[in-house]
Design a protein around this motif. Structure first.
Motif, PDB file in Angstrom:
ATOM      1  N   TRP A 213     -36.937 -44.953 -20.597  1.00 51.55           N
ATOM      2  CA  TRP A 213     -36.959 -45.373 -22.013  1.00 51.55           C
ATOM      3  C   TRP A 213     -35.500 -44.575 -22.545  1.00 51.55           C
ATOM      4  O   TRP A 213     -35.616 -43.469 -22.756  1.00 51.55           O
ATOM      5  N   GLN A 214     -34.448 -45.539 -23.019  1.00 55.23           N
ATOM      6  CA  GLN A 214     -33.566 -44.988 -23.809  1.00 55.23           C
ATOM      7  C   GLN A 214     -33.856 -45.006 -25.321  1.00 55.23           C
ATOM      8  O   GLN A 214     -33.943 -45.945 -25.924  1.00 55.23           O
ATOM      9  N   TYR A 215     -34.536 -43.827 -25.861  1.00 52.98           N
ATOM     10  CA  TYR A 215     -35.026 -43.743 -27.241  1.00 52.98           C
ATOM     11  C   TYR A 215     -33.953 -43.439 -28.189  1.00 52.98           C
ATOM     12  O   TYR A 215     -34.367 -43.523 -29.463  1.00 52.98           O
ATOM     13  N   SER A 216     -32.946 -42.728 -28.160  1.00 57.41           N
ATOM     14  CA  SER A 216     -31.910 -42.377 -28.978  1.00 57.41           C
ATOM     15  C   SER A 216     -30.544 -42.662 -28.863  1.00 57.41           C
ATOM     16  O   SER A 216     -30.161 -42.325 -27.555  1.00 57.41           O
ATOM     17  N   HIS A 217     -29.844 -43.198 -29.742  1.00 62.89           N
ATOM     18  CA  HIS A 217     -28.155 -43.564 -29.485  1.00 62.89           C
ATOM     19  C   HIS A 217     -27.564 -42.391 -30.362  1.00 62.89           C
ATOM     20  O   HIS A 217     -26.239 -42.299 -30.294  1.00 62.89           O
ATOM     21  N   THR A 218     -28.294 -41.565 -31.151  1.00 62.69           N
ATOM     22  CA  THR A 218     -27.725 -40.857 -32.321  1.00 62.69           C
ATOM     23  C   THR A 218     -27.834 -39.243 -32.206  1.00 62.69           C
ATOM     24  O   THR A 218     -27.561 -38.682 -33.109  1.00 62.69           O
ATOM     25  N   ALA A 219     -28.297 -38.763 -30.901  1.00 64.19           N
ATOM     26  CA  ALA A 219     -28.474 -37.351 -30.823  1.00 64.19           C
ATOM     27  C   ALA A 219     -27.195 -36.671 -30.807  1.00 64.19           C
ATOM     28  O   ALA A 219     -26.165 -37.135 -30.252  1.00 64.19           O
ATOM     29  N   ARG A 220     -27.119 -35.498 -31.239  1.00 65.61           N
ATOM     30  CA  ARG A 220     -26.018 -34.451 -31.023  1.00 65.61           C
ATOM     31  C   ARG A 220     -26.771 -33.193 -30.268  1.00 65.61           C
ATOM     32  O   ARG A 220     -27.531 -32.615 -30.890  1.00 65.61           O
ATOM     33  N   LEU A 221     -26.101 -32.726 -29.114  1.00 58.78           N
ATOM     34  CA  LEU A 221     -26.314 -31.628 -28.412  1.00 58.78           C
ATOM     35  C   LEU A 221     -25.007 -30.661 -28.185  1.00 58.78           C
ATOM     36  O   LEU A 221     -24.043 -31.346 -27.944  1.00 58.78           O
ATOM     37  N   PRO A 222     -25.274 -29.538 -28.004  1.00 56.32           N
ATOM     38  CA  PRO A 222     -24.229 -28.767 -27.445  1.00 56.32           C
ATOM     39  C   PRO A 222     -23.991 -28.852 -26.001  1.00 56.32           C
ATOM     40  O   PRO A 222     -25.009 -29.146 -25.382  1.00 56.32           O
ATOM     41  N   GLY A 223     -22.487 -28.955 -25.652  1.00 56.90           N
ATOM     42  CA  GLY A 223     -22.387 -28.903 -24.230  1.00 56.90           C
ATOM     43  C   GLY A 223     -21.525 -30.120 -23.769  1.00 56.90           C
ATOM     44  O   GLY A 223     -21.287 -30.405 -22.690  1.00 56.90           O
ATOM     45  N   TYR A 224     -20.912 -30.919 -24.605  1.00 55.44           N
ATOM     46  CA  TYR A 224     -19.826 -32.028 -24.181  1.00 55.44           C
ATOM     47  C   TYR A 224     -18.839 -31.955 -25.289  1.00 55.44           C
ATOM     48  O   TYR A 224     -18.950 -31.709 -26.483  1.00 55.44           O
ATOM     49  N   TYR A 225     -17.773 -32.487 -25.121  1.00 50.77           N
ATOM     50  CA  TYR A 225     -16.348 -32.392 -26.043  1.00 50.77           C
ATOM     51  C   TYR A 225     -15.341 -33.452 -25.594  1.00 50.77           C
ATOM     52  O   TYR A 225     -14.611 -33.475 -24.831  1.00 50.77           O
ATOM     53  N   GLY A 226     -15.938 -34.453 -26.514  1.00 54.48           N
ATOM     54  CA  GLY A 226     -15.147 -35.944 -26.166  1.00 54.48           C
ATOM     55  C   GLY A 226     -14.815 -36.617 -27.618  1.00 54.48           C
ATOM     56  O   GLY A 226     -15.287 -36.017 -28.502  1.00 54.48           O
ATOM     57  N   SER A 227     -14.509 -37.822 -27.412  1.00 59.18           N
ATOM     58  CA  SER A 227     -14.358 -38.366 -28.659  1.00 59.18           C
ATOM     59  C   SER A 227     -15.499 -38.878 -29.367  1.00 59.18           C
ATOM     60  O   SER A 227     -15.562 -39.259 -30.370  1.00 59.18           O
ATOM     61  N   GLN A 228     -16.670 -39.065 -28.364  1.00 59.48           N
ATOM     62  CA  GLN A 228     -17.864 -39.552 -29.229  1.00 59.48           C
ATOM     63  C   GLN A 228     -18.950 -38.044 -29.288  1.00 59.48           C
ATOM     64  O   GLN A 228     -18.901 -37.426 -28.370  1.00 59.48           O
ATOM     65  N   ASP A 229     -19.180 -37.685 -30.461  1.00 51.53           N
ATOM     66  CA  ASP A 229     -20.042 -36.844 -30.807  1.00 51.53           C
ATOM     67  C   ASP A 229     -21.384 -37.049 -30.723  1.00 51.53           C
ATOM     68  O   ASP A 229     -22.348 -36.087 -30.824  1.00 51.53           O
ATOM     69  N   LYS A 230     -21.879 -38.141 -30.311  1.00 52.04           N
ATOM     70  CA  LYS A 230     -23.384 -38.506 -29.991  1.00 52.04           C
ATOM     71  C   LYS A 230     -23.409 -38.725 -28.682  1.00 52.04           C
ATOM     72  O   LYS A 230     -22.738 -38.955 -27.873  1.00 52.04           O
ATOM     73  N   ILE A 231     -24.738 -38.514 -28.281  1.00 50.35           N
ATOM     74  CA  ILE A 231     -25.307 -38.628 -26.831  1.00 50.35           C
ATOM     75  C   ILE A 231     -26.675 -39.362 -26.865  1.00 50.35           C
ATOM     76  O   ILE A 231     -27.339 -39.398 -27.673  1.00 50.35           O
ATOM     77  N   ASP A 232     -26.809 -40.354 -25.799  1.00 46.10           N
ATOM     78  CA  ASP A 232     -28.018 -41.036 -25.821  1.00 46.10           C
ATOM     79  C   ASP A 232     -29.127 -39.997 -25.071  1.00 46.10           C
ATOM     80  O   ASP A 232     -28.890 -39.379 -23.938  1.00 46.10           O
ATOM     81  N   LEU A 233     -30.237 -40.176 -25.731  1.00 45.00           N
ATOM     82  CA  LEU A 233     -31.486 -39.351 -24.959  1.00 45.00           C
ATOM     83  C   LEU A 233     -32.423 -40.428 -24.143  1.00 45.00           C
ATOM     84  O   LEU A 233     -32.617 -41.642 -24.577  1.00 45.00           O
ATOM     85  N   ASN A 234     -32.861 -39.897 -23.235  1.00 40.30           N
ATOM     86  CA  ASN A 234     -33.940 -40.819 -22.526  1.00 40.30           C
ATOM     87  C   ASN A 234     -35.240 -39.975 -21.921  1.00 40.30           C
ATOM     88  O   ASN A 234     -35.393 -38.714 -21.711  1.00 40.30           O
ATOM     89  N   VAL A 235     -36.080 -40.916 -21.729  1.00 43.95           N
ATOM     90  CA  VAL A 235     -37.307 -40.231 -20.936  1.00 43.95           C
ATOM     91  C   VAL A 235     -37.751 -40.930 -19.875  1.00 43.95           C
ATOM     92  O   VAL A 235     -37.655 -42.062 -19.625  1.00 43.95           O
ATOM     93  N   PHE A 236     -38.388 -40.185 -18.874  1.00 41.21           N
ATOM     94  CA  PHE A 236     -38.996 -40.897 -17.723  1.00 41.21           C
ATOM     95  C   PHE A 236     -40.661 -41.008 -17.811  1.00 41.21           C
ATOM     96  O   PHE A 236     -41.150 -40.324 -18.376  1.00 41.21           O
ATOM     97  N   ARG A 237     -41.119 -41.942 -17.572  1.00 41.23           N
ATOM     98  CA  ARG A 237     -42.121 -42.505 -17.796  1.00 41.23           C
ATOM     99  C   ARG A 237     -43.234 -42.010 -16.723  1.00 41.23           C
ATOM    100  O   ARG A 237     -43.653 -42.774 -15.753  1.00 41.23           O
ATOM    101  N   GLY A 238     -43.393 -40.770 -16.690  1.00 39.32           N
ATOM    102  CA  GLY A 238     -44.565 -40.062 -15.828  1.00 39.32           C
ATOM    103  C   GLY A 238     -44.185 -38.624 -15.848  1.00 39.32           C
ATOM    104  O   GLY A 238     -43.195 -38.154 -16.528  1.00 39.32           O
ATOM    105  N   GLY A 239     -44.894 -37.776 -14.856  1.00 36.14           N
ATOM    106  CA  GLY A 239     -44.848 -36.289 -14.893  1.00 36.14           C
ATOM    107  C   GLY A 239     -43.606 -36.006 -13.840  1.00 36.14           C
ATOM    108  O   GLY A 239     -43.056 -36.744 -13.377  1.00 36.14           O
ATOM    109  N   ALA A 240     -43.383 -34.630 -13.992  1.00 38.44           N
ATOM    110  CA  ALA A 240     -42.556 -33.967 -13.174  1.00 38.44           C
ATOM    111  C   ALA A 240     -42.647 -34.358 -11.770  1.00 38.44           C
ATOM    112  O   ALA A 240     -41.541 -34.585 -11.048  1.00 38.44           O
ATOM    113  N   ALA A 241     -43.813 -34.162 -11.165  1.00 38.80           N
ATOM    114  CA  ALA A 241     -44.125 -34.476  -9.743  1.00 38.80           C
ATOM    115  C   ALA A 241     -43.655 -35.831  -9.332  1.00 38.80           C
ATOM    116  O   ALA A 241     -43.047 -36.236  -8.369  1.00 38.80           O
ATOM    117  N   GLU A 242     -44.135 -36.824 -10.299  1.00 39.46           N
ATOM    118  CA  GLU A 242     -44.043 -38.216 -10.067  1.00 39.46           C
ATOM    119  C   GLU A 242     -42.397 -38.543 -10.020  1.00 39.46           C
ATOM    120  O   GLU A 242     -41.847 -39.393  -9.375  1.00 39.46           O
TER     121      GLU A 242
END
Length: 250
Positions: A213-242
């Motif tokens: 699930w891509q749940y955000s198009h508007t996040a800002r995180l430290p760690g990238y340096y480009g023309s776009q200051d926003k980054i997409d965030l996602n989740v996996f539908r399940g636990g770490a082992a899965e």
């Protein structure tokens, strides 16, 4: 008095129609990806988080993203039959080196054959131990935003592309969809066995059986340096082992 009441009734009706029209317009703009809302969904119940990036995020400091709890990353690799994202190779090496499980995505073109696009993706994305399945990004662009191709024409491109990628990488590709592309091209078809990555920044995904699930198009995180200051965030539908088991070739 009756005339006043009738006038108020007509005014209320006009206002109701205007409100409905505004809501319909907002819905259309959001559906076409032309409008983003400030308040986006926040899926706190999931435990496996990721990002997706392209050259717009520029140089990515993958250890910095890993320190923030990024478990996986989808990296733009190719588009159509000729274009390659200029940051892909650096992102591919950097993500794996930082302990982030990576996958590569291909932006589907409606202007070249599925076999030509498969050849291009395969020439760019190496088979790598632990990689996520390849992704085919099904969206609209250019004139296709207002005049999308017919379902049969898209299937004639998509089906051979998927078959080639599955044969080469040994696993079914992931299909990235918006609501518009899913219900126009995939719903009710023969794609139920493919994992779905759904873009839905406002509400819980409204497509059946989604995996990412891509749940955000508007996040800002430290760690990238480009023309776009926003980054997409996602989740996996399940636990770490899965998640560790997901997408591993048989």
């Amino acid at each position: 008095m009756k005339k006043v009441l009738r006038g108020l009734g007509r005014l209320a009706l006009v206002l109701l129609v205007l409100c409905a029209a505004v809501l319909a317009l907002l819905g259309l703009l959001r559906w076409r990806g032309l409008l983003l809302f400030a308040q986006e969904a926040d899926p706190e119940q999931w435990e496996v988080f990721g990002v997706d990036v392209s050259s717009y995020q520029g140089v990515v400091d993958w250890p910095v993203l890993a320190e923030q709890g990024v478990d996986f990353a989808f990296l733009k690799a190719t588009e159509g039959s000729a274009l390659q994202d200029r940051q892909f190779s650096a992102n591919w090496a950097g993500a794996f080196a930082a302990g982030i499980r990576a996958g590569a995505y291909h932006f589907l073109s409606y202007d070249s054959s599925g076999d030509a696009q498969a050849d291009h993706f395969i020439s760019v994305v190496p088979r790598t131990e632990g990689m996520l399945p390849p992704v085919v990004d099904i969206e609209f662009y250019g004139a296709y935003l207002t005049d999308p191709p017919e379902r049969a024409a898209v299937r004639a491109i998509l089906d051979p592309l998927l078959a080639r990628l599955e044969e080469y990488y040994g696993v079914k590709p992931i299909l990235y969809v918006t609501y518009r592309s899913y219900y126009r091209y995939l719903a009710g078809g023969d794609y139920g066995a493919y994992p779905i990555w759904c873009s839905s920044p406002v509400v819980f995904p409204l497509v059946p059986g989604w995996t990412f699930w891509q749940y955000s198009h508007t996040a800002r995180l430290p760690g990238y340096y480009g023309s776009q200051d926003k980054i997409d965030l996602n989740v996996f539908r399940g636990g770490a082992a899965e998640f560790q088991r997901f997408g591993n070739p048989a």
